[in-house]
Scaffold this motif. Structure first.
Motif, mmCIF file in Angstrom:
data_model
loop_
_atom_site.group_PDB
_atom_site.id
_atom_site.type_symbol
_atom_site.label_atom_id
_atom_site.label_comp_id
_atom_site.label_asym_id
_atom_site.label_seq_id
_atom_site.Cartn_x
_atom_site.Cartn_y
_atom_site.Cartn_z
ATOM 1 N N ILE A 1 35.402 39.644 8.886
ATOM 2 C CA ILE A 1 36.568 40.132 8.142
ATOM 3 C C ILE A 1 36.267 40.297 6.654
ATOM 4 C CG2 ILE A 1 38.931 39.601 7.434
ATOM 5 C CD1 ILE A 1 39.398 38.306 10.107
ATOM 6 N N ALA A 2 35.829 39.200 6.014
ATOM 7 C CA ALA A 2 35.701 39.211 4.553
ATOM 8 C C ALA A 2 34.675 40.232 4.068
ATOM 9 C CB ALA A 2 35.340 37.814 4.049
ATOM 10 N N ILE A 3 33.502 40.272 4.705
ATOM 11 C CA ILE A 3 32.453 41.189 4.239
ATOM 12 C C ILE A 3 32.816 42.654 4.503
ATOM 13 C CG2 ILE A 3 30.072 41.932 4.660
ATOM 14 C CD1 ILE A 3 29.266 39.028 4.813
ATOM 15 N N PRO A 4 33.270 43.021 5.727
ATOM 16 C CA PRO A 4 33.658 44.431 5.915
ATOM 17 C C PRO A 4 34.793 44.872 4.995
ATOM 18 C CG PRO A 4 33.383 43.344 8.034
ATOM 19 C CD PRO A 4 33.318 42.264 7.002
ATOM 20 N N ALA A 5 35.797 44.001 4.797
ATOM 21 C CA ALA A 5 36.899 44.360 3.902
ATOM 22 C C ALA A 5 36.403 44.503 2.474
ATOM 23 C CB ALA A 5 38.001 43.312 3.984
ATOM 24 N N SER A 6 35.528 43.590 2.037
ATOM 25 C CA SER A 6 34.983 43.669 0.680
ATOM 26 C C SER A 6 34.134 44.926 0.505
ATOM 27 C CB SER A 6 34.144 42.421 0.373
ATOM 28 O OG SER A 6 34.950 41.259 0.358
ATOM 29 N N ALA A 7 33.386 45.292 1.531
ATOM 30 C CA ALA A 7 32.577 46.519 1.453
ATOM 31 C C ALA A 7 33.466 47.748 1.296
ATOM 32 C CB ALA A 7 31.702 46.640 2.697
ATOM 33 N N ALA A 8 34.560 47.773 2.043
ATOM 34 C CA ALA A 8 35.489 48.905 1.921
ATOM 35 C C ALA A 8 36.108 48.950 0.530
ATOM 36 C CB ALA A 8 36.583 48.786 2.985
ATOM 37 N N ILE A 9 36.503 47.778 0.008
ATOM 38 C CA ILE A 9 37.074 47.725 -1.339
ATOM 39 C C ILE A 9 36.051 48.189 -2.372
ATOM 40 C CG2 ILE A 9 37.941 46.158 -3.132
ATOM 41 C CD1 ILE A 9 39.165 44.474 -0.856
ATOM 42 N N ALA A 10 34.793 47.754 -2.210
ATOM 43 C CA ALA A 10 33.742 48.157 -3.155
ATOM 44 C C ALA A 10 33.545 49.667 -3.144
ATOM 45 C CB ALA A 10 32.436 47.450 -2.796
ATOM 46 N N CYS A 11 33.568 50.266 -1.965
ATOM 47 C CA CYS A 11 33.399 51.731 -1.880
ATOM 48 C C CYS A 11 34.524 52.457 -2.609
ATOM 49 C CB CYS A 11 33.354 52.167 -0.415
ATOM 50 S SG CYS A 11 31.857 51.674 0.463
ATOM 51 N N VAL A 12 35.744 51.978 -2.434
ATOM 52 C CA VAL A 12 36.879 52.588 -3.126
ATOM 53 C C VAL A 12 36.720 52.441 -4.637
ATOM 54 C CG1 VAL A 12 39.374 52.526 -3.468
ATOM 55 C CG2 VAL A 12 38.430 52.217 -1.180
ATOM 56 N N GLY A 13 36.365 51.221 -5.087
ATOM 57 C CA GLY A 13 36.202 50.988 -6.519
ATOM 58 C C GLY A 13 35.122 51.869 -7.127
ATOM 59 N N LEU A 14 33.978 52.000 -6.437
ATOM 60 C CA LEU A 14 32.898 52.837 -6.950
ATOM 61 C C LEU A 14 33.312 54.302 -6.999
ATOM 62 C CD1 LEU A 14 29.858 51.185 -5.133
ATOM 63 C CD2 LEU A 14 30.380 51.093 -7.588
ATOM 64 N N TYR A 15 34.003 54.746 -5.960
ATOM 65 C CA TYR A 15 34.485 56.132 -5.943
ATOM 66 C C TYR A 15 35.403 56.392 -7.129
ATOM 67 C CZ TYR A 15 37.078 60.287 -4.525
ATOM 68 O OH TYR A 15 37.674 61.519 -4.508
ATOM 69 N N TRP A 16 36.348 55.488 -7.348
ATOM 70 C CA TRP A 16 37.269 55.652 -8.470
ATOM 71 C C TRP A 16 36.541 55.625 -9.807
ATOM 72 C CZ3 TRP A 16 41.675 51.901 -6.616
ATOM 73 C CH2 TRP A 16 42.547 52.614 -5.784
ATOM 74 N N ALA A 17 35.554 54.740 -9.943
ATOM 75 C CA ALA A 17 34.834 54.644 -11.209
ATOM 76 C C ALA A 17 34.168 55.973 -11.554
ATOM 77 C CB ALA A 17 33.790 53.529 -11.135
ATOM 78 N N VAL A 18 33.557 56.600 -10.541
ATOM 79 C CA VAL A 18 32.913 57.908 -10.758
ATOM 80 C C VAL A 18 33.958 58.972 -11.046
ATOM 81 C CG1 VAL A 18 31.531 59.716 -9.678
ATOM 82 C CG2 VAL A 18 30.908 57.310 -9.369
ATOM 83 N N GLU A 19 35.022 58.990 -10.223
ATOM 84 C CA GLU A 19 36.064 60.004 -10.379
ATOM 85 C C GLU A 19 36.719 59.910 -11.752
ATOM 86 O OE1 GLU A 19 39.788 61.483 -7.680
ATOM 87 O OE2 GLU A 19 39.783 59.394 -8.310
ATOM 88 N N ARG A 20 37.067 58.689 -12.175
ATOM 89 C CA ARG A 20 37.792 58.508 -13.432
ATOM 90 C C ARG A 20 36.875 58.735 -14.646
ATOM 91 N NH1 ARG A 20 41.355 53.055 -11.971
ATOM 92 N NH2 ARG A 20 42.478 53.982 -10.207
ATOM 93 N N THR A 21 35.580 58.590 -14.453
ATOM 94 C CA THR A 21 34.648 58.809 -15.559
ATOM 95 C C THR A 21 34.376 60.289 -15.772
ATOM 96 O OG1 THR A 21 33.557 56.675 -15.199
ATOM 97 C CG2 THR A 21 32.337 58.328 -16.445
ATOM 98 N N PHE A 22 34.175 61.013 -14.679
ATOM 99 C CA PHE A 22 33.716 62.395 -14.795
ATOM 100 C C PHE A 22 34.803 63.428 -14.533
ATOM 101 C CE2 PHE A 22 29.955 59.892 -13.626
ATOM 102 C CZ PHE A 22 29.164 60.177 -14.732
#
Length: 387
Positions: free
Chosen positions: A365-386
């Protein structure tokens, strides 16, 4: 016997993969449903008067009004059967949208009734300012300026906000202790003294801003929700969660106050990508760490400072009543805390209460959920930067 054991092991592994996949799928579904959402922003109105002229400045969602969407109780324009019209309008240039709004204002603005006593005040459209297109998945504000002539000696006015127009945050400016209140669609304000002197009491301001803060977390603060979930998934133990939430709360309280007071002002172009990066960081650390390291509360504190600046930007949009600044600020912050605690409580009831002591909780549970959250955060970081 060995075959029975292997069969049971395979069933357990399959169960773990399903649970883990479900946890990740829920995070991704939450993100995809809200990242592409067309959030409904409240209309913000500023009322002022000088001599025999009254001025009403409205920050509206012009696309929703032009599309004829009923905004009462709506959180996302995608939930409306007129969302396609909204999307088409959202893609228009500021000049095109301004022209559409100008042509339709007689119909849209007609139900907005400002009255002095029993006599309606004729409001003229004095200007329209449409923001740039930007990210088409997000609502963009449009400024509408209305002016009208007041009857001689009119001491008060009332504002009738139409059905279907959603929430209105009404503020009186240019006077001491000006009127401030929220109206829902179909409501009419009490008489507003043009000379001022109608500020909320401290208790009224405190109570009225609690739901504003809560609403910024649930349902509208997906980035803050994912950050709090990142804190939750570090460890099934309560103590690490309390340390992190305490550090986060203290930090965002500091910058929320400083930002609301105007002492600290950082551009959203800087703050928003960093908030996204903070989401990714805590989620990635969850994958590689099983315990609360000494540095984690300090890192969470630093990220809390960023999130506080994000909260402050919301308050700057809504405005705080100057006469009751501190009670309103405290109420907003308590609303934020209640929203965060609700997120944690829901996560605990969904998975923590049942599975946190299971040997497969972390890998399943914890690792798959954290991986999904990390993917969303990274996507947003790129989107909001560029973008």
């Amino acid at each position: 016997m060995r075959n029975v054991f292997m069969s049971a092991k395979l069933r357990l592994t399959h169960h773990m993969s399903r649970v883990g996949g479900l946890g990740a799928a829920l995070v991704i579904a939450l993100w995809s449903g809200m990242a592409a959402a067309h959030e409904v922003l409240p209309t913000i109105a500023r009322l002022s008067s000088e001599a025999d002229t009254v001025r009403l400045e409205l920050r509206v969602n012009a696309e929703a009004l032009l599309a004829g969407i009923d905004l009462d109780g709506l959180e996302d324009t995608n939930a409306s059967d007129r969302s396609d019209d909204y999307d088409a309008l959202r893609a228009l240039s500021p000049e095109e949208l301004g022209a559409r709004l100008d042509a339709a204002w007689a119909q849209i603005g007609g139900p907005i009734v400002l009255s002095a006593g029993d006599a309606p005040v004729a409001l003229s459209l004095d200007g329209i300012e449409v923001s740039e297109v930007g990210n088409e998945d997000l609502a963009r504000p449009t400024q509408v300026i209305l002016t009208g002539a007041l009857p001689d000696g009119a001491p008060t006015v009332t504002l009738a906000w139409p059905d279907g127009y959603g929430t209105l945050a009404l503020r009186q400016t240019g006077v001491e202790e000006g009127f401030a209140e929220y109206l829902e669609g179909g409501e009419t304000s009490p008489p507003i003294n043009l000379a001022g002197g109608q500020a909320q009491t401290g208790l009224q301001a405190f109570i009225s801003y609690i739901p504003v803060g809560f609403d910024h977390i649930l349902p509208k603060g997906l980035d803050h929700i994912l950050f709090v979930l990142g804190l939750f998934f570090l460890s099934p133990a309560i103590r690490p969660l309390l340390w992190q939430v305490s550090a986060f709360t203290l930090a965002h309280t500091v910058t929320l106050a400083l930002g609301a007071l105007g002492w600290v002002n950082v551009s959203p172009a800087i703050v928003e990508p960093l908030i996204a990066a903070s989401i990714a960081y805590v989620a990635i650390e969850n994958i590689f760490s099983t315990n609360l390291h000494r540095w984690r509360p300090f890192v969470v504190f630093a990220f809390g400072l960023l999130h506080g600046l994000g909260f402050a930007s919301v308050l700057q949009e809504f405005g705080l009543p100057q006469a009751q600044f501190i009670p309103a600020l405290i109420g907003f912050n308590i609303g934020v805390e209640l929203g965060q605690l609700t997120v944690i409580a829901l996560a605990f009831l969904a998975v923590g209460a049942w599975f946190r002591h299971k040997s497969w909780y972390r890998p399943g549970i914890a690792i798959p959920a954290s991986a999904a959250i990390a993917c969303v955060g990274l996507y947003w970081a790129v989107e909001r930067t560029f973008l």
